[in-house]
Design an enzyme around this catalytic site. Sequence first.
Site, PDB file in Angstrom:
ATOM      1  N   LEU A  33     -37.387 -22.030   5.846  1.00  0.00           N
ATOM      2  CA  LEU A  33     -38.215 -23.234   6.014  1.00  0.00           C
ATOM      3  C   LEU A  33     -37.389 -24.513   5.919  1.00  0.00           C
ATOM      4  CD1 LEU A  33     -41.319 -22.218   3.859  1.00  0.00           C
ATOM      5  CD2 LEU A  33     -40.914 -21.836   6.309  1.00  0.00           C
ATOM      6  N   HIS A  34     -37.767 -25.486   6.736  1.00  0.00           N
ATOM      7  CA  HIS A  34     -37.143 -26.808   6.688  1.00  0.00           C
ATOM      8  C   HIS A  34     -38.246 -27.856   6.801  1.00  0.00           C
ATOM      9  CE1 HIS A  34     -37.804 -26.741  10.989  1.00  0.00           C
ATOM     10  NE2 HIS A  34     -37.025 -25.684  11.129  1.00  0.00           N
ATOM     11  N   GLY A  36     -39.396 -29.498   9.127  1.00  0.00           N
ATOM     12  CA  GLY A  36     -40.324 -29.321  10.256  1.00  0.00           C
ATOM     13  C   GLY A  36     -41.513 -28.462   9.832  1.00  0.00           C
ATOM     14  N   HIS A  37     -41.211 -27.331   9.175  1.00  0.00           N
ATOM     15  CA  HIS A  37     -42.298 -26.465   8.693  1.00  0.00           C
ATOM     16  C   HIS A  37     -43.136 -27.205   7.646  1.00  0.00           C
ATOM     17  CE1 HIS A  37     -39.095 -23.373   9.708  1.00  0.00           C
ATOM     18  NE2 HIS A  37     -40.101 -22.947  10.428  1.00  0.00           N
ATOM     19  N   LYS A 149     -41.500 -28.761  18.550  1.00  0.00           N
ATOM     20  CA  LYS A 149     -40.108 -28.364  18.815  1.00  0.00           C
ATOM     21  C   LYS A 149     -40.050 -27.161  19.779  1.00  0.00           C
ATOM     22  CE  LYS A 149     -35.815 -26.939  17.859  1.00  0.00           C
ATOM     23  NZ  LYS A 149     -35.996 -25.563  18.277  1.00  0.00           N
ATOM     24  N   ASP A 150     -40.935 -26.184  19.568  1.00  0.00           N
ATOM     25  CA  ASP A 150     -40.994 -25.040  20.481  1.00  0.00           C
ATOM     26  C   ASP A 150     -42.120 -25.297  21.476  1.00  0.00           C
ATOM     27  OD1 ASP A 150     -38.929 -23.383  19.289  1.00  0.00           O
ATOM     28  OD2 ASP A 150     -40.269 -23.242  17.582  1.00  0.00           O
ATOM     29  N   SER A 186     -34.331 -23.553  12.292  1.00  0.00           N
ATOM     30  CA  SER A 186     -33.742 -22.587  11.346  1.00  0.00           C
ATOM     31  C   SER A 186     -32.396 -22.106  11.862  1.00  0.00           C
ATOM     32  CB  SER A 186     -34.685 -21.399  11.170  1.00  0.00           C
ATOM     33  OG  SER A 186     -35.940 -21.870  10.752  1.00  0.00           O
TER      34      SER A 186
HETATM   35  O1  PAF Z   1     -42.270 -20.305  15.688  1.00  0.00           O
HETATM   36  C1  PAF Z   1     -42.126 -19.297  14.957  1.00  0.00           C
HETATM   37  O2  PAF Z   1     -41.599 -19.368  13.849  1.00  0.00           O
HETATM   38  C2  PAF Z   1     -42.609 -17.951  15.454  1.00  0.00           C
HETATM   39  O3  PAF Z   1     -42.408 -17.821  16.823  1.00  0.00           O
HETATM   40  C3  PAF Z   1     -44.063 -17.644  15.065  1.00  0.00           C
HETATM   41  C4  PAF Z   1     -45.034 -18.607  15.718  1.00  0.00           C
HETATM   42  C5  PAF Z   1     -44.221 -17.701  13.556  1.00  0.00           C
HETATM   43  C6  PAF Z   1     -44.438 -16.233  15.528  1.00  0.00           C
HETATM   44  O4  PAF Z   1     -43.612 -15.277  14.967  1.00  0.00           O
END
Ligand code: PAF
Length: 281
Positions: A33-34, A36-37, A149-150, A186
């Site tokens: 975790l960083h 962003g999370h 980010k994704d 990460s």
């Molecule tokens: O973005 C992520 O960390 C992963 O792709 C997720 C959404 C937790 C699914 O495993």
Amino acid sequence: MRTITTVTELRHALALQREQGKSIGFVPTMGALHEGHLSLVRMSKQHTDVTVVSIFVNPTQFGPSEDFEKYPRTMEADASLLVEEEVEFLFAPSVQQIYPAAHDTRIHLDAITNLYEGARRPGHFDGVATVVSILFNIVQPQAGYFGQKDAQQLAVIRKLVADLAFPIEIIAGSTIREKDGLALSSRNRYLNADDRKEAVALSKTLFFMRDSLRDRQDVASAKAAGTHEFHRIAPNGLLDYLDIVNSETFQPISSFESTGLCTIIIAANIGATRLIDNIPI
Ligand code: PAF
């Protein structure tokens, strides 16, 4: 914070919360975790009564030559961060809990996964869509929080939720960046000192392109200028793609006239590390 490792126990605990009329926010993660999370966790804490964070390094979203084995696993440090954020539940299941031996279902989205990360990482979004659907069914949250980010993953999740009628609101959290612009990820911890200097080329290229487009350059010239900018900053980097896409469908756009929301996306290999970044425009 209560840490739960089994589906049965989590279902039971959350049923009790629902009986008390509590709303549930869910932040799925793969750990390491960083900020962003944590920014997603804070949004969930603000909007809902109870926040569930999952930490599960999902094997089905990694290709055979990808970094599943070496993906950072930092459960103790992650748990401490979540305690500090006053998260109510950490769900940290084993692979067996999520994919029991007879598990035989994969969820596949078509057009939206054809290009970019979907094309470079075959099966990746099937793995993401499958695990997120399983987790949604276990947690049954009112809201799910995902990072901008994704961006393609976010678009995939929004489409999944719409197509399969999950009664869940998807909320996006802005990308959190280092001072020099590098998007937190990460995977940044894989970068050595030289890579780290070149890694900033991704965000700098995006900002440069955004500015070019503000000056009304057309898409093709903005892409050419952006490519040049990337190689100027990261002479050793391998640019995989740099494009402008419709934020919802993730199809490339060639002009701005008829489009709604667009996102500039970039992926590159810096040293041995593949990085992605984007900015909505
Ligand atoms: O973005 C992520 O960390 C992963 O792709 C997720 C959404 C937790 C699914 O495993």
